[in-house]
Design a protein around this motif. Structure first.
Motif, PDB file in Angstrom:
ATOM      1  N   LEU A 104       0.792  -1.421   0.014  1.00 50.04           N
ATOM      2  CA  LEU A 104       0.056   0.151  -0.192  1.00 50.04           C
ATOM      3  C   LEU A 104       0.895   1.230  -0.039  1.00 50.04           C
ATOM      4  N   THR A 105       0.755   2.214  -0.947  1.00 47.37           N
ATOM      5  CA  THR A 105       1.378   3.474  -1.196  1.00 47.37           C
ATOM      6  C   THR A 105       0.715   4.495  -1.060  1.00 47.37           C
ATOM      7  N   SER A 106      -0.669   4.466  -1.143  1.00 44.50           N
ATOM      8  CA  SER A 106      -1.366   5.788  -0.827  1.00 44.50           C
ATOM      9  C   SER A 106      -2.711   5.329  -0.691  1.00 44.50           C
ATOM     10  N   ASP A 107      -3.261   5.851   0.527  1.00 47.22           N
ATOM     11  CA  ASP A 107      -4.747   5.630   1.061  1.00 47.22           C
ATOM     12  C   ASP A 107      -5.630   6.766   0.552  1.00 47.22           C
ATOM     13  N   TYR A 108      -7.111   6.246   0.550  1.00 43.22           N
ATOM     14  CA  TYR A 108      -8.208   7.021   0.206  1.00 43.22           C
ATOM     15  C   TYR A 108      -8.310   8.375   0.765  1.00 43.22           C
ATOM     16  N   GLY A 109      -8.527   9.196   0.437  1.00 42.19           N
ATOM     17  CA  GLY A 109      -8.666  10.820   1.223  1.00 42.19           C
ATOM     18  C   GLY A 109      -7.918  11.890   0.557  1.00 42.19           C
ATOM     19  N   HIS A 110      -8.139  13.031   1.067  1.00 43.98           N
ATOM     20  CA  HIS A 110      -7.368  14.114   0.526  1.00 43.98           C
ATOM     21  C   HIS A 110      -5.978  14.260   0.903  1.00 43.98           C
ATOM     22  N   ARG A 111      -5.150  14.590  -0.457  1.00 41.32           N
ATOM     23  CA  ARG A 111      -3.775  14.797  -0.292  1.00 41.32           C
ATOM     24  C   ARG A 111      -3.222  15.683  -1.345  1.00 41.32           C
ATOM     25  N   ILE A 112      -2.091  15.910  -1.413  1.00 42.01           N
ATOM     26  CA  ILE A 112      -1.529  17.074  -2.351  1.00 42.01           C
ATOM     27  C   ILE A 112      -1.070  16.158  -3.546  1.00 42.01           C
ATOM     28  N   HIS A 113      -1.633  16.552  -4.743  1.00 47.60           N
ATOM     29  CA  HIS A 113      -1.538  15.677  -5.835  1.00 47.60           C
ATOM     30  C   HIS A 113      -0.023  15.905  -6.348  1.00 47.60           C
ATOM     31  N   PRO A 114       0.509  14.691  -6.616  1.00 48.39           N
ATOM     32  CA  PRO A 114       1.896  14.737  -6.903  1.00 48.39           C
ATOM     33  C   PRO A 114       2.399  15.419  -8.286  1.00 48.39           C
ATOM     34  N   ILE A 115       1.481  15.637  -9.119  1.00 49.10           N
ATOM     35  CA  ILE A 115       1.679  16.408 -10.355  1.00 49.10           C
ATOM     36  C   ILE A 115       1.096  17.778 -10.130  1.00 49.10           C
ATOM     37  N   GLU A 161      -4.499  20.330  -3.230  1.00 46.97           N
ATOM     38  CA  GLU A 161      -5.227  19.178  -2.395  1.00 46.97           C
ATOM     39  C   GLU A 161      -6.204  18.685  -3.376  1.00 46.97           C
ATOM     40  N   VAL A 162      -6.399  17.258  -3.510  1.00 47.97           N
ATOM     41  CA  VAL A 162      -7.520  16.559  -4.114  1.00 47.97           C
ATOM     42  C   VAL A 162      -7.776  15.511  -3.299  1.00 47.97           C
ATOM     43  N   LEU A 163      -9.063  15.138  -3.652  1.00 53.48           N
ATOM     44  CA  LEU A 163      -9.492  13.715  -3.010  1.00 53.48           C
ATOM     45  C   LEU A 163      -8.970  12.715  -3.766  1.00 53.48           C
ATOM     46  N   HIS A 164      -8.131  12.097  -3.100  1.00 52.92           N
ATOM     47  CA  HIS A 164      -7.654  10.482  -3.802  1.00 52.92           C
ATOM     48  C   HIS A 164      -8.731   9.682  -3.655  1.00 52.92           C
ATOM     49  N   ARG A 165      -9.211   9.237  -4.907  1.00 48.15           N
ATOM     50  CA  ARG A 165     -10.549   8.487  -4.797  1.00 48.15           C
ATOM     51  C   ARG A 165     -10.712   7.060  -4.413  1.00 48.15           C
ATOM     52  N   GLY A 166      -9.291   6.739  -4.604  1.00 51.14           N
ATOM     53  CA  GLY A 166      -9.153   5.100  -4.333  1.00 51.14           C
ATOM     54  C   GLY A 166      -7.826   5.279  -3.396  1.00 51.14           C
ATOM     55  N   ILE A 167      -7.235   3.857  -3.427  1.00 54.63           N
ATOM     56  CA  ILE A 167      -6.249   3.520  -2.809  1.00 54.63           C
ATOM     57  C   ILE A 167      -5.236   2.947  -3.902  1.00 54.63           C
ATOM     58  N   ASP A 168      -3.940   3.206  -3.515  1.00 59.52           N
ATOM     59  CA  ASP A 168      -2.790   2.682  -4.638  1.00 59.52           C
ATOM     60  C   ASP A 168      -1.997   1.368  -3.852  1.00 59.52           C
ATOM     61  N   TRP A 169      -1.887   0.454  -4.689  1.00 58.18           N
ATOM     62  CA  TRP A 169      -0.698  -0.546  -4.265  1.00 58.18           C
ATOM     63  C   TRP A 169       0.239  -0.812  -5.430  1.00 58.18           C
ATOM     64  N   LYS A 170       1.511  -0.657  -4.645  1.00 57.50           N
ATOM     65  CA  LYS A 170       2.657  -0.783  -5.570  1.00 57.50           C
ATOM     66  C   LYS A 170       2.852  -2.112  -5.946  1.00 57.50           C
ATOM     67  N   ALA A 171       3.076  -2.681  -6.968  1.00 56.75           N
ATOM     68  CA  ALA A 171       3.096  -4.126  -7.356  1.00 56.75           C
ATOM     69  C   ALA A 171       4.131  -4.232  -8.603  1.00 56.75           C
ATOM     70  N   PRO A 172       4.452  -5.316  -8.941  1.00 53.09           N
ATOM     71  CA  PRO A 172       5.661  -5.740  -9.932  1.00 53.09           C
ATOM     72  C   PRO A 172       4.698  -5.557 -11.406  1.00 53.09           C
ATOM     73  N   LEU A 173       5.257  -4.923 -12.192  1.00 53.20           N
ATOM     74  CA  LEU A 173       4.715  -4.945 -13.770  1.00 53.20           C
ATOM     75  C   LEU A 173       4.286  -6.343 -14.108  1.00 53.20           C
ATOM     76  N   GLY A 174       2.775  -6.526 -14.615  1.00 54.14           N
ATOM     77  CA  GLY A 174       2.472  -7.804 -14.897  1.00 54.14           C
ATOM     78  C   GLY A 174       1.515  -8.570 -13.935  1.00 54.14           C
ATOM     79  N   THR A 175       1.716  -8.095 -12.546  1.00 48.30           N
ATOM     80  CA  THR A 175       1.018  -8.995 -11.384  1.00 48.30           C
ATOM     81  C   THR A 175      -0.335  -8.903 -11.789  1.00 48.30           C
ATOM     82  N   PRO A 176      -1.097 -10.151 -11.653  1.00 55.98           N
ATOM     83  CA  PRO A 176      -2.725 -10.294 -12.011  1.00 55.98           C
ATOM     84  C   PRO A 176      -3.440  -9.205 -11.063  1.00 55.98           C
TER      85      PRO A 176
END
Length: 251
Positions: free
Chosen positions: A135-146, A150-165
């Motif tokens: 897990l690299t980013s939770d749901y909720g408000h955050r500073i957008h990396p680009i 401050e925006v609502l991060h609408r979901g969650i982010d999981w870091k995983a290797p390229l091609g992971t099912p």
């Protein structure tokens, strides 16, 4: 190369002249323009020159073209959503490319009708990734990396290797399967009249619009498409058209 707050403010001011752009459209264009400038600066060009080149590429006619195309696609997707799940409004959907009402098979509505009332009441709760993820980013408000806003991060982010099912979080029907601009390669599954799930930045898409999906079925693989800073899965749960915290539905 990442723009600082003042530089981002200059790009934002450039977009304010287009008063017909909605706030979500302007935010998305801001992301695109900042990425364009940062890419140019990465080649050794200063901000002022990179911004000038950006303004030349993203002139008034181009922005108007994007606005017109956005409005048409938004209307198309909204109509599809109303027909599929009977919501009074579908404000969730953002502009997409690669999926249209003509591509949606007639069987989709009948397959949705086949779901039993008991299945309607069960939220999607199968984890889309099974191992080797972080897990690299939770749901909720955050500073957008680009955009640095401050925006609502609408979901969650999981870091995983390229091609992971990537697996479906529950039984349902594929509503969208294609490129969704900042989401990159993206899949949206309608589980019932209440719940949808979204899977973004995919490398591959293994399902088609209108296809019936079972919980735990592989639907694609982790990638780095769209507005992404590395290989990961962006996952959203949408309840009654509003994004909610996916963590509340995970096992």
């Amino acid at each position: 190369m990442i723009l600082d707050r003042d530089q981002t403010g200059q790009v934002d001011a450039f977009l304010r002249q287009y008063r017909k752009l909605t706030a979500p459209q302007k935010d998305e264009l801001l992301d695109h323009l900042c990425c364009d400038i940062e890419k140019t600066m990465g080649a050794g060009v200063g901000f002022d020159e990179a911004f000038l080149r950006c303004r030349e590429r993203w002139n008034e006619s181009e922005v108007k073209k994007i606005h017109s195309s956005t409005q048409k696609r938004f209307t198309m997707v909204k109509l599809i959503g109303i027909l599929l799940i009977g919501l009074s409004t579908i404000t969730f959907f953002s502009p997409i490319a690669g999926t249209s009402s003509e591509q949606l098979p007639d069987k989709t509505s009948r397959e949705m009708d086949a779901l039993t009332p008991a299945e309607y009441l069960e939220p999607p709760s199968f984890c889309p990734l099974t191992d080797n993820y972080e897990l690299t980013s939770d749901y909720g408000h955050r500073i957008h990396p680009i955009s640095k806003k401050e925006v609502l991060h609408r979901g969650i982010d999981w870091k995983a290797p390229l091609g992971t099912p990537v697996l479906a979080a529950g039984k349902g029907i594929v509503l969208e399967a294609g490129n969704k601009e900042k989401y990159g390669n993206c899949i949206i599954i309608v589980h019932d009249e209440i719940y949808q799930t979204l899977y973004a930045h995919l490398e591959n898409i293994d399902v088609a619009v209108g296809e019936e999906i079972t919980a735990g079925q592989q639907i694609g693989s982790v990638g780095n498409s769209g507005l992404s800073l590395g290989t990961h899965l962006h996952y959203e749960v949408i309840k009654n058209g509003v994004p909610v915290n996916p963590a509340d539905y995970l096992p």
